[in-house]
Design a protein around this motif. Sequence first.
Motif, short mmCIF file in Angstrom:
data_model
loop_
_atom_site.label_atom_id
_atom_site.label_comp_id
_atom_site.label_asym_id
_atom_site.label_seq_id
_atom_site.Cartn_x
_atom_site.Cartn_y
_atom_site.Cartn_z
N VAL A 234 0.86 -1.18 0.00
CA VAL A 234 0.00 0.00 0.00
C VAL A 234 0.90 1.23 0.00
CG1 VAL A 234 -1.90 1.23 1.09
CG2 VAL A 234 -1.73 -1.25 1.34
N LYS A 235 0.84 2.03 -1.06
CA LYS A 235 1.60 3.27 -1.16
C LYS A 235 0.64 4.45 -0.99
CE LYS A 235 5.29 1.61 -4.23
NZ LYS A 235 5.92 1.79 -5.55
N PRO A 236 1.15 5.69 -0.91
CA PRO A 236 0.24 6.82 -0.70
C PRO A 236 -0.84 6.96 -1.78
CG PRO A 236 2.50 7.48 -0.26
CD PRO A 236 2.58 6.10 -0.83
N SER A 237 -0.48 6.67 -3.04
CA SER A 237 -1.43 6.91 -4.13
C SER A 237 -1.76 5.67 -4.93
CB SER A 237 -0.88 7.98 -5.08
OG SER A 237 -0.66 9.18 -4.37
N SER A 238 -1.32 4.51 -4.48
CA SER A 238 -1.63 3.28 -5.21
C SER A 238 -1.48 2.10 -4.27
CB SER A 238 -0.69 3.10 -6.40
OG SER A 238 0.63 2.80 -5.95
N PHE A 239 -2.01 0.96 -4.70
CA PHE A 239 -1.79 -0.28 -3.93
C PHE A 239 -1.71 -1.45 -4.89
CE2 PHE A 239 -6.23 -1.77 -4.10
CZ PHE A 239 -6.92 -0.59 -4.34
N THR A 240 -1.04 -2.49 -4.42
CA THR A 240 -0.81 -3.66 -5.27
C THR A 240 -1.46 -4.89 -4.65
OG1 THR A 240 1.30 -2.73 -5.98
CG2 THR A 240 0.99 -5.10 -6.31
N LEU A 241 -2.24 -5.60 -5.46
CA LEU A 241 -2.85 -6.86 -5.03
C LEU A 241 -2.15 -8.01 -5.75
CD1 LEU A 241 -6.66 -5.96 -5.22
CD2 LEU A 241 -5.12 -5.79 -3.24
N ARG A 242 -2.08 -9.15 -5.09
CA ARG A 242 -1.58 -10.37 -5.71
C ARG A 242 -2.70 -11.40 -5.76
NH1 ARG A 242 3.61 -10.08 -6.96
NH2 ARG A 242 3.44 -12.23 -7.64
N TYR A 243 -2.59 -12.33 -6.72
CA TYR A 243 -3.64 -13.34 -6.91
C TYR A 243 -3.02 -14.72 -7.12
CZ TYR A 243 -5.81 -9.10 -8.98
OH TYR A 243 -6.26 -7.84 -9.25
N GLU A 244 -3.75 -15.72 -6.66
CA GLU A 244 -3.44 -17.09 -7.02
C GLU A 244 -4.75 -17.71 -7.50
OE1 GLU A 244 -0.56 -19.85 -4.65
OE2 GLU A 244 -2.60 -20.42 -4.09
N ILE A 245 -4.75 -18.20 -8.72
CA ILE A 245 -5.95 -18.80 -9.30
C ILE A 245 -5.74 -20.31 -9.28
CG2 ILE A 245 -7.42 -18.91 -11.36
CD1 ILE A 245 -6.40 -16.10 -12.07
N ARG A 246 -6.65 -21.01 -8.58
CA ARG A 246 -6.45 -22.44 -8.34
C ARG A 246 -7.63 -23.28 -8.81
NH1 ARG A 246 -5.52 -20.56 -3.35
NH2 ARG A 246 -7.53 -21.47 -2.77
N ASP A 247 -7.32 -24.50 -9.21
CA ASP A 247 -8.35 -25.49 -9.44
C ASP A 247 -8.42 -26.36 -8.19
OD1 ASP A 247 -10.03 -27.48 -10.11
OD2 ASP A 247 -8.92 -28.16 -11.86
N GLN A 248 -9.36 -26.03 -7.30
CA GLN A 248 -9.43 -26.72 -6.01
C GLN A 248 -9.98 -28.14 -6.18
OE1 GLN A 248 -11.60 -24.69 -7.11
NE2 GLN A 248 -13.64 -25.40 -6.50
N LEU A 249 -10.46 -28.50 -7.38
CA LEU A 249 -10.93 -29.87 -7.62
C LEU A 249 -9.77 -30.83 -7.83
CD1 LEU A 249 -13.99 -29.51 -10.02
CD2 LEU A 249 -13.96 -29.63 -7.53
N ALA A 250 -8.67 -30.30 -8.37
CA ALA A 250 -7.52 -31.16 -8.61
C ALA A 250 -6.93 -31.59 -7.26
CB ALA A 250 -6.48 -30.42 -9.45
N ASP A 251 -6.34 -32.78 -7.22
CA ASP A 251 -5.88 -33.37 -5.95
C ASP A 251 -5.04 -32.41 -5.13
OD1 ASP A 251 -7.14 -35.65 -6.53
OD2 ASP A 251 -5.37 -36.76 -7.20
N ASP A 252 -4.21 -31.69 -5.81
CA ASP A 252 -3.22 -30.86 -5.13
C ASP A 252 -3.55 -29.38 -5.21
OD1 ASP A 252 -2.97 -30.93 -7.81
OD2 ASP A 252 -0.80 -31.05 -7.86
N GLY A 253 -4.82 -29.04 -5.48
CA GLY A 253 -5.21 -27.63 -5.55
C GLY A 253 -4.30 -26.87 -6.49
N VAL A 254 -4.13 -27.45 -7.66
CA VAL A 254 -3.12 -26.97 -8.60
C VAL A 254 -3.30 -25.48 -8.95
CG1 VAL A 254 -4.48 -27.66 -10.61
CG2 VAL A 254 -1.99 -27.54 -10.78
N VAL A 255 -2.21 -24.76 -9.00
CA VAL A 255 -2.22 -23.34 -9.36
C VAL A 255 -2.31 -23.20 -10.87
CG1 VAL A 255 -0.91 -21.19 -9.34
CG2 VAL A 255 -0.94 -22.65 -7.30
#
Lengths: 137, 137, 137, 137
Positions: free
Chosen positions: A82-103
């Motif tokens: 979080v900066k004074p005039s902007s912020f950065t988000l990160r994401y992980e998109i997963r297939d939670q159906l796959a055995d290992d919750g594959v990314v």
Amino acid sequence: MRFTFRCPVRWDDMDAFGHVNNVTFLTYMQEARTAMLFGGDAAEQIPDLIKGVVVARHEIDYRRPLEWRPAPIEVDVWTAIVKPSSFTLRYEIRDQLADDGVVLAEAMTVLVPFDLVAGRHRRVSAAERDFLSRYLD
Amino acid sequence: MRFTFRCPVRWDDMDAFGHVNNVTFLTYMQEARTAMLFGGDAAEQIPDLIKGVVVARHEIDYRRPLEWRPAPIEVDVWTAIVKPSSFTLRYEIRDQLADDGVVLAEAMTVLVPFDLVAGRHRRVSAAERDFLSRYLD
Amino acid sequence: MRFTFRCPVRWDDMDAFGHVNNVTFLTYMQEARTAMLFGGDAAEQIPDLIKGVVVARHEIDYRRPLEWRPAPIEVDVWTAIVKPSSFTLRYEIRDQLADDGVVLAEAMTVLVPFDLVAGRHRRVSAAERDFLSRYLD
Amino acid sequence: MRFTFRCPVRWDDMDAFGHVNNVTFLTYMQEARTAMLFGGDAAEQIPDLIKGVVVARHEIDYRRPLEWRPAPIEVDVWTAIVKPSSFTLRYEIRDQLADDGVVLAEAMTVLVPFDLVAGRHRRVSAAERDFLSRYLD
């Protein structure tokens, strides 16, 4: 703490290669981000963000292909900076159906609060800083 | 040499903020890339790419907002790097109607040729290397 | 019996008028139809339909505007007619959050089973007729 | 007189069946309609319509499938009926590359001028009636 969003896959998210099109992953990120920043608690605690927020930058790395299925995928979103005039988000998109919750993909977005009426960027408010800090991971 | 693609803006590319949605810029990149790699000379010279090519990574920086208008925007695409099993394209998305051909966004994509039948990545062919080298800038 | 599908509204389903775009209602219909005909029991009982089915006609009447919100809308789908080579589904798209479960749109689609390999229409199978008859309303 | 719009086909207009998705034809209609009613002469002669117009009904019959190609398709739009509070447009979507300018789809839309500020329907203005009458076919 991460914000987890269950995002349904629409049938026509697939392209002629029979996989979900790469562009649509950015839509999934937008859906998760919108649920986090515009819905739920956010609607009351940081009501100004839905009035205007601009994407300044995206980065995304694709790990695995995805096909349509009735079950939703999972998108984790959390705050990186979080900066004074902007912020950065990160994401992980997963297939939670796959055995290992594959990314399926990892990504980040730089966002800038925007005053649509004045037509210019504005600073991150104290309430927004507090809200975003809850999701530092 | 750059490949220049004139990309019409569809009315519903705009979102509720009255600007073209950030995700749609990736669609514009896809349109320019597809025209370069699947259409024109490419259809004859590198016919295997349309049978399968996968996006491994995107980066995009947004510079200016865009609203719908009848005139198309311009997307320049060119080759940045060709490696044995992947290649990188760069993009400049411009509003050529503005006095100074203002840059709306700059972006890059890493692409990997993919054999849909075998279900695995394949190397960049000699013909593809030659084709892509023409667009080194 | 009607098939009821809860369809999330994506943020960028809205257009510059700040409402869900009229075209997107056809996407909601497609999502509900796909869940009914390709997912759940259908995946086992009528597995040929996902291999090819073509839309021959749509009719849709819009009753009320819709804005984005975190809660899904409801789409009812049911069978109106089964002919030898086509069948007709009807839809009611509702905002179940509104006090009176207000109807947003009513629609119908004529569908034709299609053999993608042979490249031509085919007849509705006995299994498909049975499946569709369960949803006569 | 018909209004003819050349509409490019985007690569991801295709779905997993390898054809342009049925819903996207409504997008093509919207593009042609928008060019006719919001762009060109319309921007000066009927400037109120872009401030609000609502789709009340669509009908569409699909005749032939369409695959992606670099060349645009053609969408003809013309006026069928002008009533006090609504008007009806008709469309013919054609593949002008095919020998016989084959018709891909035929459609119609009922539209209602809408006052976004007041939040209610309004009557078709005299200027709008004149403009639409030029495209009676």
